[in-house]
Design an enzyme around this catalytic site. Structure first.
Site, mmCIF file in Angstrom:
data_model
loop_
_atom_site.group_PDB
_atom_site.id
_atom_site.type_symbol
_atom_site.label_atom_id
_atom_site.label_comp_id
_atom_site.label_asym_id
_atom_site.label_seq_id
_atom_site.Cartn_x
_atom_site.Cartn_y
_atom_site.Cartn_z
ATOM 1 N N GLU A 7 16.982 -5.337 -4.212
ATOM 2 C CA GLU A 7 17.015 -6.291 -5.312
ATOM 3 C C GLU A 7 18.401 -6.404 -5.939
ATOM 4 O OE1 GLU A 7 13.851 -4.536 -7.404
ATOM 5 O OE2 GLU A 7 12.399 -6.029 -6.777
ATOM 6 N N GLY B 211 0.834 -1.199 0.000
ATOM 7 C CA GLY B 211 0.000 0.000 0.000
ATOM 8 C C GLY B 211 0.868 1.249 0.000
#
Lengths: 377, 292
Positions: free
Chosen positions: A239, A122
């Site tokens: 990442e 969110g």
């Protein structure tokens, strides 16, 4: 400069290949695109298999090169994608691991690894997209709870998620980046309405989430109050160059399929199309090398991961759209038939230059943070 | 501990050393002087480059060479490309070990590449068939050219294609640097033009193309695989040609002048893009590889 792997890494690759060859034929058929509970069960089931085989934490604890091998081999073998586990494994999980208390880590991390719980994100709001720090979803303290009201958008897997990593504004008076807090919101709390959003590809891939006086325990706050921006940024660099490994492998496979299809339907005789396919092959070869480069840099602790990722993403998102436009050329009139391969992929590819930072924002990042050009308009 | 796919300390040092040598021996003044005397080859500089090992890089040490591999050679050619070093560097490098004197720079070697020969008049000898070569008025003031009419399209030498890609990478990198320098320094509407997104995005794309090409060129140097080399040349040609054009655009009116360095990069990139059968050859090779 070296493109070889260590004996341990080669061994990891061989073991993984053997395991994949053994388990993939035992998997049930994948769910239909709009079957969300089916999607959840399927993706969690796959994560559970990875867990039982000792691969569950490859995104967290393995070296970038090991992660590269894992993503390369699973894609080549046609294994399921990370799917509904994406936010848990690649975003909320790493954030919790880096910033959570021991109690929070013990509560939330094992269910992610075991494939028991799904997380959604969110962050974006209707008026806070590229400009995320403009978010307005409000949280006020009431005893041991935050009471949250507002709306979120582009939330993947919201319908089937157990938890939402939520950014809220806790201090409207503070400078924008300093009044934001990171909360773990249970998706079964009262006051949450999820409305699926249909994409131009026709499927409901993500949702709007409306929050009306939703109570979230203060104990679910990760990091300090008003420190949520920093907490979030810690993970954005997580990442470390491996974000698109599977996709690049997949694109190279599609390219081979396109060439073979063109040979069969006669379009291969068109030198313009052939050369276009040849150029795409060059681009995806280069993108694979750039991935290896970024992973090596990350492993050496050098470079600026998030920023090197911007260079990659700009190249990659353009190349992938070009790939599916070329697929349309191979298909000819069949490119208008939604039941043909690559037609839906072509529609989905339109999001690549928008999602996770538009190409325009990425160019700003490259220009300002790598090239040192002044901020401005 | 594996070094992985990044430059080793030695490779960084080599690159820095070559850059220093070229800055010292072929700086801005020398570049201007070279442009003013088209077709003239500085023989003294050539012998110095030979003495520094530029042409004998890959020749075994037992044969008086430097004994380095393709990855190191690619780094050196990236620097010569970046510096706009004039002369048949590639032809001399390829001839080292077979043509006497090529390695030391005593003998200047030209090379027929398809239907074009660079630096034919300045050379002592030519590799390949340049019979009947006719001079043309070269678009690049730093590369005299001859055209060989009716020359057959031989399969290009992969090493020549790779080292050309390395030179193009040097041009792409330099074009990005020049564009960024100008965008930071030049002010209009009360601010550096690099603060405007329209200019900023041109610069970002320059870097993105150069860095994507870099990964392809360096990887091809490690694998020496013909398909990797074909990919590297396509990416590097585009990074150099489009990079130089975008650099010119960022320079505005100054970019269109003879005085600014930018046009020299673009013109050289155009010359190199014709080598090795041009992009058509590489695209067709990669397409064929897809269905092989």
């Amino acid at each position: 400069m070296d493109l070889s792997y260590t004996p341990e890494e080669e061994e990891f690759r061989v073991r993984l290949r053997e395991w994949l060859a053994k388990v993939l034929p035992t998997l049930p058929a994948g769910p239909s695109p709009d079957d969300w509970p089916g999607r959840r069960a399927y993706d969690l089931g796959w994560q559970r298999m990875l867990y039982d085989a000792g691969y569950a934490d490859v995104h967290w604890d393995a070296s970038p090169t090991t992660r590269l091998i894992f993503l390369e081999e699973t894609e080549k073998a046609g294994a399921p994608y990370v799917g509904a586990n994406f936010v848990g494994l690649l975003h909320a999980g790493p954030t919790l691991a880096a910033e959570g208390t021991p109690e929070q880590r013990a509560r939330w991390l094992p269910p992610i690894l075991r494939g028991d719980e799904v997380w959604c994100q969110g962050f974006s709001e209707p008026d806070a997209g590229s400009d995320l720090a403009a978010l307005r979803t409000r949280a006020r303290r009431d005893g041991d709870d935050y009471v949250v009201s507002g709306s979120k958008i582009w939330t993947s897997h919201a319908e089937v998620a157990d938890w939402c990593e939520l950014l809220v504004r806790t201090d409207p008076q503070a400078p924008r980046h300093r009044g934001i807090t990171w909360l773990a919101m249970p998706m079964d709390a009262d006051g949450i309405t999820v409305r699926p959003l249909r994409t131009l590809a026709g499927s409901a891939e993500f949702a709007e989430v409306f929050l009306d006086e939703v109570r979230v325990p203060v104990a679910h706050r990760v990091g300090a109050e008003n420190d949520g921006w920093r907490v979030t940024m810690v993970t954005l660099s997580f990442e470390r160059g491996t974000a698109f490994v599977g996709e690049v492998v997949a694109c190279r496979r599609v390219l081979g399929e396109l060439a073979r299809t063109a040979r069969e339907n006669g379009r291969w005789d068109d030198p313009v199309l052939r050369r276009r396919l040849g150029r795409l092959s060059a681009e995806f070869r280069a993108l694979w090398r750039l991935t290896q480069w970024n992973v090596s840099e990350a492993e050496a602790g050098g470079g600026v991961p998030g920023v090197g990722g911007s260079v990659f993403k700009l190249s990659y998102s353009h190349a992938r759209q070009e790939l599916y436009d070329t697929a349309a050329e191979v298909l000819g009139p069949d490119c208008l038939d939604l039941d043909r391969p690559w037609v839906l992929d072509r529609l989905s590819s339109l999001s690549y230059t928008i999602a996770a930072g538009t190409s325009q924002i990425q160019r700003n990042i490259v220009a300002e943070r790598i090239l040192g050009l002044p901020k401005g308009r | 501990m594996t070094v992985r796919f990044r430059l080793t300390e030695e490779q960084r040092a080599l690159r820095a050393g070559v850059r220093q040598l070229l800055e010292r021996r072929f700086g801005a003044d020398a570049l201007r002087a070279a442009v003013a005397r088209p077709g003239h080859l500085d023989r003294e500089l050539w012998r110095e480059l030979g003495a520094a090992g530029l042409f004998a890089l890959r020749l075994p040490e037992a044969e008086g060479g430097v004994g380095l591999g393709l990855p190191e050679t690619v780094l050196v050619f990236e620097e010569t490309g970046r510096a706009l070093l004039p002369g048949p560097v590639l032809a001399s490098h390829l001839a080292a070990g077979t043509v006497p004197g090529a390695a030391t720079g005593e003998c200047v070697v030209a090379r027929a590449d398809g239907s074009l020969v660079e630096w034919l008049d300045a050379a002592d000898t030519v590799c390949g068939d340049a019979s009947g070569a006719l001079p043309l008025r070269s678009v690049d003031p730093l590369t005299p050219l001859h055209r060989v009419l009716g020359a057959g399209a031989d399969a290009p030498d992969p090493v020549a294609v790779l080292l050309t890609a390395a030179e193009q990478l040097g041009t792409a990198t330099r074009a990005c640097e020049l564009a960024v320098q100008h965008a930071r320094a030049r002010e209009q509407f009360g601010q550096p033009i690099g603060a405007f997104q329209a200019v900023k995005h041109l610069c970002a794309d320059l870097l993105v193309r150069a860095e994507t090409a870099r990964a392809a060129v360096y990887a091809a140097a490690v694998t020496a695989d013909p398909a990797d080399i074909a990919a590297a040349r396509l990416l590097a040609d585009e990074a150099a040609v489009r990079g130089a054009r975008d650099c010119l655009q960022v320079h505005g009116g100054m970019g269109f002048t003879w005085e600014a360095e930018v046009h020299l990069h673009l013109k050289r990139a155009w010359v190199r893009a014709q080598r090795g059968g041009g992009s058509t050859q590489s695209e067709e090779a990669l397409a064929a590889d897809l269905v092989a």
